[in-house]
Design a protein around this motif. Structure first.
Motif, short mmCIF file in Angstrom:
data_model
loop_
_atom_site.label_atom_id
_atom_site.label_comp_id
_atom_site.label_asym_id
_atom_site.label_seq_id
_atom_site.Cartn_x
_atom_site.Cartn_y
_atom_site.Cartn_z
N ALA A 96 50.74 74.26 106.30
CA ALA A 96 49.63 73.45 106.81
C ALA A 96 48.71 72.98 105.67
O ALA A 96 47.69 72.36 105.93
CB ALA A 96 48.82 74.24 107.83
N GLN A 97 49.07 73.29 104.44
CA GLN A 97 48.31 72.93 103.25
C GLN A 97 46.88 73.48 103.29
O GLN A 97 45.92 72.78 102.97
CB GLN A 97 48.32 71.42 103.04
CG GLN A 97 49.72 70.89 102.85
CD GLN A 97 49.76 69.39 102.67
OE1 GLN A 97 48.77 68.69 102.85
NE2 GLN A 97 50.92 68.89 102.30
N LEU A 98 46.77 74.74 103.71
CA LEU A 98 45.49 75.43 103.75
C LEU A 98 45.53 76.60 102.78
O LEU A 98 46.59 77.14 102.47
CB LEU A 98 45.18 75.94 105.16
CG LEU A 98 45.01 74.88 106.24
CD1 LEU A 98 44.92 75.54 107.60
CD2 LEU A 98 43.76 74.04 105.96
N ARG A 99 44.34 77.02 102.35
CA ARG A 99 44.24 78.19 101.47
C ARG A 99 43.12 79.09 101.98
O ARG A 99 42.15 78.65 102.56
CB ARG A 99 43.90 77.79 100.04
CG ARG A 99 44.99 77.03 99.35
CD ARG A 99 44.67 76.77 97.92
NE ARG A 99 43.32 76.21 97.80
CZ ARG A 99 42.62 76.18 96.68
NH1 ARG A 99 43.12 76.66 95.59
NH2 ARG A 99 41.42 75.66 96.64
N VAL A 100 43.29 80.38 101.71
CA VAL A 100 42.26 81.36 102.00
C VAL A 100 41.78 81.91 100.66
O VAL A 100 42.59 82.11 99.75
CB VAL A 100 42.82 82.50 102.89
CG1 VAL A 100 41.80 83.60 103.08
CG2 VAL A 100 43.26 81.95 104.23
N ARG A 101 40.48 82.13 100.53
CA ARG A 101 39.94 82.67 99.28
C ARG A 101 40.72 83.91 98.87
O ARG A 101 41.19 84.68 99.70
CB ARG A 101 38.48 83.06 99.44
CG ARG A 101 37.55 81.90 99.53
CD ARG A 101 36.12 82.35 99.49
NE ARG A 101 35.90 83.53 100.33
CZ ARG A 101 34.72 83.94 100.74
NH1 ARG A 101 33.66 83.28 100.41
NH2 ARG A 101 34.60 85.00 101.50
N TRP A 102 40.79 84.14 97.57
CA TRP A 102 41.60 85.25 97.04
C TRP A 102 41.12 86.59 97.58
O TRP A 102 41.94 87.46 97.87
CB TRP A 102 41.61 85.24 95.52
CG TRP A 102 40.27 85.58 94.91
CD1 TRP A 102 39.27 84.72 94.59
CD2 TRP A 102 39.79 86.89 94.60
NE1 TRP A 102 38.19 85.40 94.10
CE2 TRP A 102 38.48 86.74 94.09
CE3 TRP A 102 40.30 88.17 94.71
CZ2 TRP A 102 37.71 87.81 93.68
CZ3 TRP A 102 39.53 89.24 94.30
CH2 TRP A 102 38.25 89.06 93.79
N LEU A 103 39.83 86.79 97.77
CA LEU A 103 39.33 88.08 98.27
C LEU A 103 39.79 88.32 99.70
O LEU A 103 40.18 89.42 100.06
CB LEU A 103 37.81 88.14 98.18
CG LEU A 103 37.17 89.46 98.58
CD1 LEU A 103 37.69 90.59 97.70
CD2 LEU A 103 35.66 89.37 98.46
N VAL A 104 39.79 87.27 100.51
CA VAL A 104 40.27 87.38 101.89
C VAL A 104 41.76 87.71 101.88
O VAL A 104 42.22 88.57 102.61
CB VAL A 104 39.99 86.08 102.68
CG1 VAL A 104 40.64 86.14 104.06
CG2 VAL A 104 38.50 85.85 102.80
#
Length: 109
Positions: A96-104
Motif C-alpha cells: 500500500a506504499q505506507l510506512r510506520v515509524r521505526w520505533l513503532v
C-alpha cells in the motif's frame, strides 16, 4: 486565512450541523500540532456524544495514536482491524506504499 485555518473553519461548519457520521479527508494536512490536538479533542467529544468520526490519512503514526480501527486498501481489497495488528503486516504496508515509524515497527506499539 491560512490553509489550516480555512480547514478548521470548514470542519467547524460540518460539526455545527451535528452529524451522526463525520467523514474527514486528511484533516491534519496544513494544521499545526496545537491545531491537531484541538481537532482530536473535538473528535473525542463528538464520539462521546454519539457521532462516528472516520478519517482518511496516509499518516500511519496518527492512525496508530488515534484510531480504534483502521482499514488499508490494496488492489481494491480492504483489510481492517486494530492498528497494532494491521500495521504489523509489513507486506500489506509495503504493497500500500505506507510506512510506520521505526520505533513503532520495533516495539509494535
Amino acid at each position: 486565512m491560512s490553509f489550516g485555518q480555512r480547514k478548521r473553519g470548514a470542519i467547524a461548519g460540518a460539526v455545527a450541523m451535528r452529524p451522526c457520521v463525520l467523514l474527514l479527508d486528511e484533516p491534519t494536512a496544513g494544521i499545526d500540532p496545537a491545531g491537531i490536538e484541538a481537532l482530536f479533542a473535538t473528535s473525542a467529544r463528538l464520539g462521546r456524544a454519539g457521532t462516528t468520526v472516520a478519517l482518511s490519512t496516509h499518516d500511519t503514526t496518527l492512525a496508530l495514536e488515534w484510531a480504534d480501527s483502521v482499514a488499508i486498501m490494496r488492489r481494491g481489497v480492504a483489510r481492517q482491524g486494530p492498528p497494532s495488528s494491521i500495521f504489523a503486516d509489513g507486506d500489506l504496508l509495503s504493497g500500500a506504499q505506507l510506512r510506520v515509524r521505526w520505533l513503532v515497527a520495533l516495539t509494535g506499539s
